[in-house]
Enzyme design. Sequence first.
Site, PDB file in Angstrom:
ATOM      1  CB  CYS A   1     -14.107   0.830  -0.134  1.00 11.92           C
ATOM      2  SG  CYS A   1     -13.860   2.596   0.110  1.00 11.92           S
TER       3      CYS A   1
ATOM      4  NE  ARG B   1      -3.876   0.485   1.924  1.00 15.48           N
ATOM      5  CZ  ARG B   1      -5.099   0.507   2.439  1.00 15.48           C
ATOM      6  NH1 ARG B   1      -5.357   1.242   3.507  1.00 15.48           N
ATOM      7  NH2 ARG B   1      -6.067  -0.203   1.898  1.00 15.48           N
TER       8      ARG B   1
ATOM      9  CD  GLN C   1     -12.884  -2.110  -1.183  1.00 13.48           C
ATOM     10  OE1 GLN C   1     -12.108  -2.023  -0.232  1.00 13.48           O
ATOM     11  NE2 GLN C   1     -14.070  -2.668  -1.066  1.00 13.48           N
TER      12      GLN C   1
ATOM     13  CG  ASP D   1     -13.786   5.912  -1.086  1.00 11.31           C
ATOM     14  OD1 ASP D   1     -13.710   5.770   0.146  1.00 11.31           O
ATOM     15  OD2 ASP D   1     -12.772   5.948  -1.824  1.00 11.31           O
TER      16      ASP D   1
ATOM     17  NE  ARG E   1     -10.119  -5.636   0.035  1.00 10.30           N
ATOM     18  CZ  ARG E   1      -9.390  -4.620   0.526  1.00 10.30           C
ATOM     19  NH1 ARG E   1     -10.002  -3.591   1.091  1.00 10.30           N
ATOM     20  NH2 ARG E   1      -8.075  -4.597   0.410  1.00 10.30           N
TER      21      ARG E   1
ATOM     22  CG  HIS F   1      -8.220  -0.117  -2.934  1.00  9.72           C
ATOM     23  ND1 HIS F   1      -7.446  -1.216  -2.642  1.00  9.72           N
ATOM     24  CD2 HIS F   1      -8.864   0.204  -1.777  1.00  9.72           C
ATOM     25  CE1 HIS F   1      -7.607  -1.537  -1.363  1.00  9.72           C
ATOM     26  NE2 HIS F   1      -8.465  -0.702  -0.825  1.00  9.72           N
TER      27      HIS F   1
HETATM   28  N1   CP Z   1     -11.247  -0.631   2.251  1.00 12.70           N
HETATM   29  C1   CP Z   1      -9.973  -0.631   2.689  1.00 12.70           C
HETATM   30  O1   CP Z   1      -9.005  -0.788   1.934  1.00 12.70           O
HETATM   31  O2   CP Z   1      -9.869  -0.483   4.030  1.00 12.70           O
HETATM   32  P1   CP Z   1      -8.517  -0.268   4.875  1.00 12.70           P
HETATM   33  O3   CP Z   1      -8.000   1.102   4.551  1.00 12.70           O
HETATM   34  O4   CP Z   1      -8.956  -0.402   6.310  1.00 12.70           O
HETATM   35  O5   CP Z   1      -7.531  -1.322   4.483  1.00 12.70           O
HETATM   36  N1  NVA Z   2     -10.223   6.386  -1.340  1.00  6.88           N
HETATM   37  C1  NVA Z   2      -9.869   5.975  -0.003  1.00  6.88           C
HETATM   38  C2  NVA Z   2      -9.979   4.499   0.135  1.00  6.88           C
HETATM   39  C3  NVA Z   2      -9.659   3.952   1.495  1.00  6.88           C
HETATM   40  C4  NVA Z   2      -9.771   2.484   1.582  1.00  6.88           C
HETATM   41  C5  NVA Z   2      -8.473   6.469   0.330  1.00  6.88           C
HETATM   42  O1  NVA Z   2      -7.578   6.367  -0.528  1.00  6.88           O
HETATM   43  O2  NVA Z   2      -8.276   6.966   1.433  1.00  6.88           O
END
Ligand code: CP
Ligand code: NVA
Length: 303
Positions: free
Chosen positions: A258, A97, A127, A219, A286, A124
């Site tokens: 998400c 990430r 997701q 989101d 997930r 993502h």
């Molecule tokens: N939806 C998602 O990726 O959640 P986290 O940021 O908690 O991993």
């Molecule tokens: N769009 C959000 C998704 C979090 C899972 C972010 O990047 O913060």
Amino acid sequence: MKHMLSLMDWSQEELLEVLKLSEEMRDKHTHDLKGKTATMLFEKPSTRTRVSFEVGIAHMSGHPMYMDATTSQMSRGESTKDMALVMNRYVDMFVARVNSHKFLVEFAKWSKMPVINALSDLFHPCQALADVLTMKRKKGDDKLVVSFVGDGDNNVTHSLMLASSLLGYEMRVGCPDKFRPNASVIAKCKQNHQKYGGELTITTDPIEAVRETDVVYADVWVSMGRDDTDERLKIFEKYQINSDLVKNAKQDYVFMHCLPAHIGQEVTEDIIYSKQSVVFDQAENRLHAQKGLMKFLLSEKQI
Ligand code: CP
Ligand code: NVA
């Protein structure tokens, strides 16, 4: 070697194979990762992604290794190339990430192991795998209408658009003009729609976006790493998913998010905890989707 950096270079056949494997891996413990280590590098916070990967890797008998970017030499500027060349000598799978999608592209260039994007500024994909897995379980294999309302220029939106286009769904994005999705993602989705059916509509009108839709998706308005919060909270106000807006959707629509959610901003409490909300099944998926993905990337018979 196949990676999962984004769905930009995936086919419908590959996506369907991962979804099939995800269902097969549901509630299963296997030896696919026996004797192997999967590193999980995080430059940003996470609850679902970290835990579901760690549990999924353990279900497949592998060793999940958490790596905090701030305590690694990455934080002191070690090159991505050197990092990949070193990690090749120790580990068998790399989940990351990161702030910049470019890191993943560069890392994958040198990697001898599958690389999985656990969220970047642009995409993502894990997701989106869980999202379409959830849609199929809730709504079957029919072609669906999927509506995303809020920030169009967003990692989750981009991946949802790509997954929907690969499945030939009708995808609608309701967003302010200033926050339209990335142009190259739009172009790729249009190509996919030509091949697989469905279509993409981008509108500034949230009502038009959700009219007679099967799925209403939200989101956060301010993603991790964004610093224009005040402007966003103002501009996105009319894109809130609330009981007035969902009156325009199909009666049996499902609400998806998400997570984490900012209740009172992009969605109201009555909607996210309503009977039509599937957000916790979506979060559970997930785990299953990522096990299916890892199985696919490890298999020799990748399509
Ligand atoms: N939806 C998602 O990726 O959640 P986290 O940021 O908690 O991993
Ligand atoms: N769009 C959000 C998704 C979090 C899972 C972010 O990047 O913060």
